[in-house]
Design an enzyme around this catalytic site. Structure first.
Site, PDB file in Angstrom:
ATOM      1  N   ASP A  76       0.793  -1.353  -0.042  1.00 45.51           N
ATOM      2  CA  ASP A  76       0.008   0.079   0.089  1.00 45.51           C
ATOM      3  C   ASP A  76       0.800   1.227   0.152  1.00 45.51           C
ATOM      4  OD1 ASP A  76      -3.092   0.334   0.506  1.00 45.51           O
ATOM      5  OD2 ASP A  76      -2.294   2.093   0.967  1.00 45.51           O
ATOM      6  N   ASN A 110      -4.425  -3.963  -7.657  1.00 48.86           N
ATOM      7  CA  ASN A 110      -5.745  -3.705  -7.102  1.00 48.86           C
ATOM      8  C   ASN A 110      -5.694  -2.001  -6.823  1.00 48.86           C
ATOM      9  OD1 ASN A 110      -8.198  -3.813  -5.308  1.00 48.86           O
ATOM     10  ND2 ASN A 110      -6.555  -2.992  -3.974  1.00 48.86           N
ATOM     11  N   SER A 131     -12.881  -1.992 -13.771  1.00 48.67           N
ATOM     12  CA  SER A 131     -14.090  -1.628 -13.195  1.00 48.67           C
ATOM     13  C   SER A 131     -15.283  -1.584 -14.212  1.00 48.67           C
ATOM     14  CB  SER A 131     -13.990   0.110 -12.820  1.00 48.67           C
ATOM     15  OG  SER A 131     -14.964   0.590 -12.516  1.00 48.67           O
ATOM     16  N   VAL A 136       3.034   2.418  -6.296  1.00 48.31           N
ATOM     17  CA  VAL A 136       3.248   1.556  -7.459  1.00 48.31           C
ATOM     18  C   VAL A 136       3.458   2.471  -8.833  1.00 48.31           C
ATOM     19  CG1 VAL A 136       1.714  -0.087  -6.812  1.00 48.31           C
ATOM     20  CG2 VAL A 136       0.758   1.885  -8.071  1.00 48.31           C
ATOM     21  N   TYR A 152     -10.353   8.440 -14.558  1.00 45.87           N
ATOM     22  CA  TYR A 152     -10.410   7.047 -13.778  1.00 45.87           C
ATOM     23  C   TYR A 152     -10.993   6.144 -14.995  1.00 45.87           C
ATOM     24  CZ  TYR A 152     -12.324   3.349 -10.722  1.00 45.87           C
ATOM     25  OH  TYR A 152     -12.502   2.483 -10.225  1.00 45.87           O
ATOM     26  N   GLY A 169     -13.633   3.610  -0.753  1.00 50.38           N
ATOM     27  CA  GLY A 169     -13.676   4.177  -2.026  1.00 50.38           C
ATOM     28  C   GLY A 169     -14.934   4.810  -2.203  1.00 50.38           C
TER      29      GLY A 169
HETATM   30  N1  LIG Z   1     -15.142   0.265  -4.533  1.00 53.34           N
HETATM   31  C1  LIG Z   1     -16.057   0.235  -5.615  1.00 53.34           C
HETATM   32  O1  LIG Z   1     -17.131   0.336  -5.714  1.00 53.34           O
HETATM   33  C2  LIG Z   1     -14.842  -0.231  -6.894  1.00 53.34           C
HETATM   34  C3  LIG Z   1     -15.612  -0.469  -8.087  1.00 53.34           C
HETATM   35  C4  LIG Z   1     -14.838  -0.756  -9.408  1.00 53.34           C
HETATM   36  C5  LIG Z   1     -13.498  -0.866  -8.987  1.00 53.34           C
HETATM   37  N2  LIG Z   1     -13.041  -0.650  -7.930  1.00 53.34           N
HETATM   38  C6  LIG Z   1     -11.440  -0.647  -7.855  1.00 53.34           C
HETATM   39  O2  LIG Z   1     -11.143  -1.611  -6.982  1.00 53.34           O
HETATM   40  C7  LIG Z   1      -9.756  -1.313  -6.518  1.00 53.34           C
HETATM   41  C8  LIG Z   1     -10.029  -0.965  -4.937  1.00 53.34           C
HETATM   42  O3  LIG Z   1     -10.933  -0.389  -4.559  1.00 53.34           O
HETATM   43  P1  LIG Z   1     -11.454   0.445  -3.129  1.00 53.34           P
HETATM   44  O4  LIG Z   1     -12.820   0.521  -3.213  1.00 53.34           O
HETATM   45  O5  LIG Z   1     -11.018  -1.062  -2.200  1.00 53.34           O
HETATM   46  O6  LIG Z   1     -10.364   1.327  -2.787  1.00 53.34           O
HETATM   47  P2  LIG Z   1      -9.649   2.047  -1.697  1.00 53.34           P
HETATM   48  O7  LIG Z   1      -9.930   3.576  -1.871  1.00 53.34           O
HETATM   49  O8  LIG Z   1     -10.644   1.551  -0.311  1.00 53.34           O
HETATM   50  O9  LIG Z   1      -8.488   1.553  -1.388  1.00 53.34           O
HETATM   51  C9  LIG Z   1      -7.321   1.540  -2.624  1.00 53.34           C
HETATM   52  C10 LIG Z   1      -6.059   1.419  -1.796  1.00 53.34           C
HETATM   53  O10 LIG Z   1      -4.908   1.680  -2.775  1.00 53.34           O
HETATM   54  C11 LIG Z   1      -4.117   2.416  -2.084  1.00 53.34           C
HETATM   55  N3  LIG Z   1      -3.259   3.136  -2.928  1.00 53.34           N
HETATM   56  C12 LIG Z   1      -3.764   4.174  -3.791  1.00 53.34           C
HETATM   57  N4  LIG Z   1      -2.655   4.698  -4.483  1.00 53.34           N
HETATM   58  C13 LIG Z   1      -1.583   3.909  -4.326  1.00 53.34           C
HETATM   59  C14 LIG Z   1      -0.302   3.872  -4.772  1.00 53.34           C
HETATM   60  N5  LIG Z   1       0.145   4.919  -5.712  1.00 53.34           N
HETATM   61  N6  LIG Z   1       0.314   2.619  -4.727  1.00 53.34           N
HETATM   62  C15 LIG Z   1      -0.130   1.812  -3.658  1.00 53.34           C
HETATM   63  N7  LIG Z   1      -1.298   1.900  -3.146  1.00 53.34           N
HETATM   64  C16 LIG Z   1      -1.968   2.734  -3.427  1.00 53.34           C
HETATM   65  C17 LIG Z   1      -4.877   3.251  -1.074  1.00 53.34           C
HETATM   66  O11 LIG Z   1      -3.782   3.710  -0.169  1.00 53.34           O
HETATM   67  C18 LIG Z   1      -5.891   2.206  -0.603  1.00 53.34           C
HETATM   68  O12 LIG Z   1      -5.590   1.574   0.525  1.00 53.34           O
HETATM   69  C19 LIG Z   1      -9.345  -0.084  -7.039  1.00 53.34           C
HETATM   70  O13 LIG Z   1      -8.598  -0.114  -8.354  1.00 53.34           O
HETATM   71  C20 LIG Z   1     -10.739   0.669  -7.724  1.00 53.34           C
HETATM   72  O14 LIG Z   1     -10.545   1.438  -8.845  1.00 53.34           O
HETATM   73  C21 LIG Z   1     -13.677  -0.363  -6.753  1.00 53.34           C
END
Ligand SMILES: NC(=O)c1ccc[n+]([C@@H]2O[C@H](COP(=O)([O-])OP(=O)(O)OC[C@H]3O[C@@H](n4cnc5c(N)ncnc54)[C@H](O)[C@@H]3O)[C@@H](O)[C@H]2O)c1
Length: 257
Positions: free
Chosen positions: A36, A89, A141, A63, A154, A191
């Site tokens: 993370d 992720n 997504s 990342v 995005y 998120g």
């Molecule tokens: N929650 C949703 O409804 C949803 C829907 C479709 C896709 N997604 C995708 O699923 C994935 C996870 O979503 P989530 O809702 O758990 O998000 P979240 O925001 O709760 O968690 C994302 C995590 O990624 C970490 N992060 C951000 N930038 C980073 C970087 N540069 N390097 C390393 N870590 C980094 C953050 O610190 C965080 O812990 C994402 O790719 C998001 O786009 C989420």
């Protein structure tokens, strides 16, 4: 336990979907490298896994930064051996109108969601080639297929990673590396909460009701719904799935009106 031989790097695993994926791999016996951006949240997920009897190490890194990604994979190798599995992720989800999109937010979104997938996948491929095979799963997504106002960068990155998945699948099959992605719908995480929080106060409740009404199953997804799909894609039961984009959205994209 189905994945005891796997050494898996999961990016953005400090919370939300990533944490759930990390816990799911640990339950299957994998050694888990918990990445993370935020060291404290990576450590918190690691401690949860260890408390449940799993194997995990925290690996804080951005990342989007190649040097940090290379250092993370080197540390993973020193701890557990060459990596067999990568779950891209980590994600950043800002909301701005296209006409006023801040260039620095555009750059950060691409660095995290698109270039981050490039850096992690390219370094992981070296490890997987050494192991004689592996699996890469990227969390895309539904925004790769249909989107909403405010998601210019995005949605572009998510469509981009679906495309990258296909290209890598075509090129890496000969190395026994399968490459797939999963496209979640609305999943109840911090998120998703941030999306609702970004709306004006007088629009929030209506937006929640509208988004819920788009779900034929009458609920948002849970992080575990996505973790189950990712784990499955990394098992031998999914040995012939390659280059796929698995939509896990409770049926949201099936709707025309
Ligand atoms: N929650 C949703 O409804 C949803 C829907 C479709 C896709 N997604 C995708 O699923 C994935 C996870 O979503 P989530 O809702 O758990 O998000 P979240 O925001 O709760 O968690 C994302 C995590 O990624 C970490 N992060 C951000 N930038 C980073 C970087 N540069 N390097 C390393 N870590 C980094 C953050 O610190 C965080 O812990 C994402 O790719 C998001 O786009 C989420």
């Amino acid at each position: 336990m189905e994945l005891q031989e796997q050494i898996v790097v999961i990016t953005g695993a400090g919370q939300g979907i990533g944490r759930s994926i990390a816990e799911a791999f640990a339950r299957e016996g994998s050694a888990v490298v918990v990445n993370d951006l935020h060291a404290e949240s990576a450590q918190a997920s690691t401690e949860l896994i260890r408390a449940a009897g799993g194997r995990a190490v925290a690996a804080p890194a951005d990342v989007g930064d190649r040097a940090q990604v290379e250092a993370m994979f080197a540390a993973a190798k020193a701890e557990f051996g060459a990596v067999t599995t990568l779950v891209n992720n980590a994600g950043y989800v800002p909301y701005h109108p296209a006409a006023d999109y801040p260039p620095d937010i555009w750059d950060r979104t691409l660095a995290t969601n698109l270039t981050g997938v490039f850096h992690c996948s390219q370094v992981a491929i070296q490890h997987m080639t050494e192991r004689g095979g592996g699996s890469i799963v990227t969390i895309a997504s539904v925004h790769a297929s249909a989107t909403l106002p405010g998601t210019l960068a995005y949605a572009a990155t998510k469509a981009g990673v679906v495309s990258m998945t296909r290209t890598m699948a075509l090129e890496l099959g000969e190395r026994s590396i399968r490459v797939n992605c999963v496209s979640p719908g609305a999943i109840a995480t911090d998120g998703l909460k941030a999306y609702f929080d970004s709306l004006p106060d007088d629009e929030r409740a209506a937006a929640h009701t509208t988004l819920m009404s788009w779900h034929p199953l009458g609920r948002f997804g849970k992080p575990e719904d996505i973790a189950d799909v990712v784990v499955y894609l990394c098992t031998e039961r999914a040995a012939f799935i390659n280059g796929a984009n698995i939509v896990a959205d409770g049926g949201m994209l099936a709707r025309l009106f």
